[in-house]
Scaffold this motif. Structure first.
Motif, PDB file in Angstrom:
ATOM      1  N   ARG A 272      67.294  51.078  31.242  1.00 51.21           N
ATOM      2  CA  ARG A 272      67.040  50.171  32.623  1.00 51.21           C
ATOM      3  C   ARG A 272      67.251  49.301  33.869  1.00 51.21           C
ATOM      4  NH1 ARG A 272      63.996  47.534  27.005  1.00 51.21           N
ATOM      5  NH2 ARG A 272      62.323  49.289  27.126  1.00 51.21           N
ATOM      6  N   ALA A 273      68.317  48.932  33.757  1.00 49.79           N
ATOM      7  CA  ALA A 273      69.497  48.395  34.300  1.00 49.79           C
ATOM      8  C   ALA A 273      69.582  49.615  35.557  1.00 49.79           C
ATOM      9  CB  ALA A 273      70.315  47.141  33.834  1.00 49.79           C
ATOM     10  N   ALA A 274      70.325  50.677  35.186  1.00 54.18           N
ATOM     11  CA  ALA A 274      70.230  51.737  36.308  1.00 54.18           C
ATOM     12  C   ALA A 274      69.353  52.071  36.114  1.00 54.18           C
ATOM     13  CB  ALA A 274      71.185  52.625  35.459  1.00 54.18           C
ATOM     14  N   HIS A 275      68.433  52.086  36.471  1.00 53.34           N
ATOM     15  CA  HIS A 275      67.092  52.670  36.942  1.00 53.34           C
ATOM     16  C   HIS A 275      66.682  51.627  37.616  1.00 53.34           C
ATOM     17  CE1 HIS A 275      63.073  54.225  36.680  1.00 53.34           C
ATOM     18  NE2 HIS A 275      63.623  55.059  37.515  1.00 53.34           N
ATOM     19  N   VAL A 276      66.631  50.310  38.159  1.00 55.15           N
ATOM     20  CA  VAL A 276      65.790  49.597  38.871  1.00 55.15           C
ATOM     21  C   VAL A 276      66.959  49.524  40.648  1.00 55.15           C
ATOM     22  CG1 VAL A 276      65.904  47.377  39.553  1.00 55.15           C
ATOM     23  CG2 VAL A 276      65.035  47.594  37.228  1.00 55.15           C
ATOM     24  N   VAL A 277      68.515  49.297  39.984  1.00 54.99           N
ATOM     25  CA  VAL A 277      69.593  49.764  41.022  1.00 54.99           C
ATOM     26  C   VAL A 277      69.260  50.645  41.400  1.00 54.99           C
ATOM     27  CG1 VAL A 277      71.566  49.901  40.986  1.00 54.99           C
ATOM     28  CG2 VAL A 277      71.487  47.602  40.045  1.00 54.99           C
ATOM     29  N   LEU A 278      69.195  52.040  40.608  1.00 55.33           N
ATOM     30  CA  LEU A 278      69.262  53.216  41.525  1.00 55.33           C
ATOM     31  C   LEU A 278      68.187  53.531  42.325  1.00 55.33           C
ATOM     32  CD1 LEU A 278      70.318  56.435  41.722  1.00 55.33           C
ATOM     33  CD2 LEU A 278      68.571  56.515  39.736  1.00 55.33           C
ATOM     34  N   ILE A 279      67.059  53.120  41.705  1.00 55.68           N
ATOM     35  CA  ILE A 279      66.024  52.725  43.460  1.00 55.68           C
ATOM     36  C   ILE A 279      66.084  51.986  44.158  1.00 55.68           C
ATOM     37  CG2 ILE A 279      63.156  51.648  43.016  1.00 55.68           C
ATOM     38  CD1 ILE A 279      62.804  52.324  40.882  1.00 55.68           C
ATOM     39  N   ALA A 280      67.226  50.866  43.988  1.00 51.14           N
ATOM     40  CA  ALA A 280      67.070  49.581  44.877  1.00 51.14           C
ATOM     41  C   ALA A 280      68.195  50.775  45.747  1.00 51.14           C
ATOM     42  CB  ALA A 280      67.875  48.838  45.311  1.00 51.14           C
TER      43      ALA A 280
END
Length: 202
Positions: A87-95
């Motif tokens: 989940r954390a990686a997903h948000v950072v990847l979007i940014a």
């Protein structure tokens, strides 16, 4: 005879995860937004209106926001895997994806700088993550779109935190606001995951 290996599931899960979260469609929408931004930069001789850049960033983030939830939130919550790092990686990847793609689309322009794009992408991605926690992934776009609307149509004092999205690239307060929004949204989403929303039934 080929023997099944234990590594095959580990190799396949990123592809399955990307498909289940609608990442191919989000990537297509982001590339389309980047193409329009690049055309606007070329037409404006490199001096693109920061409001247009903020709109492009919001479009890229909101295209990816529904992917913050899977097809079955209950199944995600009961799956025997560690969800919080994903989940954390997903948000950072979007940014990172939004900032990097839009930066590449306007490399010939004079403004905004990479800091402007990175700050906006980080802050709006954090708001989308908070939206997924509060409203469910289907409506995760509400906080970033709402903040963008307030920024564009409501007057803000110069240098104020509320106007961070359009503040100059060198604004320390705006940079900290984007960072705090990303950190808060990522932490909340990693811990709690997306809110389960009721499905319509016939």
């Amino acid at each position: 005879m080929n023997r099944p290996t234990m590594n095959r599931p580990m190799m396949n899960w990123p592809i399955l995860y990307a498909r289940s979260r609608g990442l191919p469609a989000a990537a297509g929408a982001l590339l389309g937004t980047a193409a329009l931004l690049g055309a606007a930069v070329a037409a404006g001789d490199g001096a693109t209106d920061p409001r247009l850049i903020a709109l492009a960033v919001a479009a890229g983030v909101t295209a990816a926001a529904p992917g913050l939830g899977g097809q079955d939130a209950g199944l995600d919550r009961t799956a025997a895997i560690r969800w919080w790092p994903r989940r954390a990686a997903h948000v950072v990847l979007i940014a990172a994806a939004v900032a990097g793609t839009l930066l590449a689309a306007q490399t010939a322009g004079q403004q905004p700088t990479a800091a402007f794009l990175l700050r906006g992408s980080a802050g709006l991605a954090g708001l989308a993550a908070l939206g997924a926690v509060l409203f469910g992934a289907t409506y995760a776009w509400l906080p970033p779109v709402g903040w963008l609307a307030l920024t564009l149509f409501v007057p803000h004092p110069p240098g104020g935190v509320t106007g961070w999205l359009l503040a100059p690239a060198g604004s320390g307060a705006a940079a900290w606001t984007g960072a705090v929004l990303l950190a808060t949204g990522t932490a909340a989403y990693a811990v709690f995951g997306p809110r389960a929303t009721a499905r319509a039934t016939c």
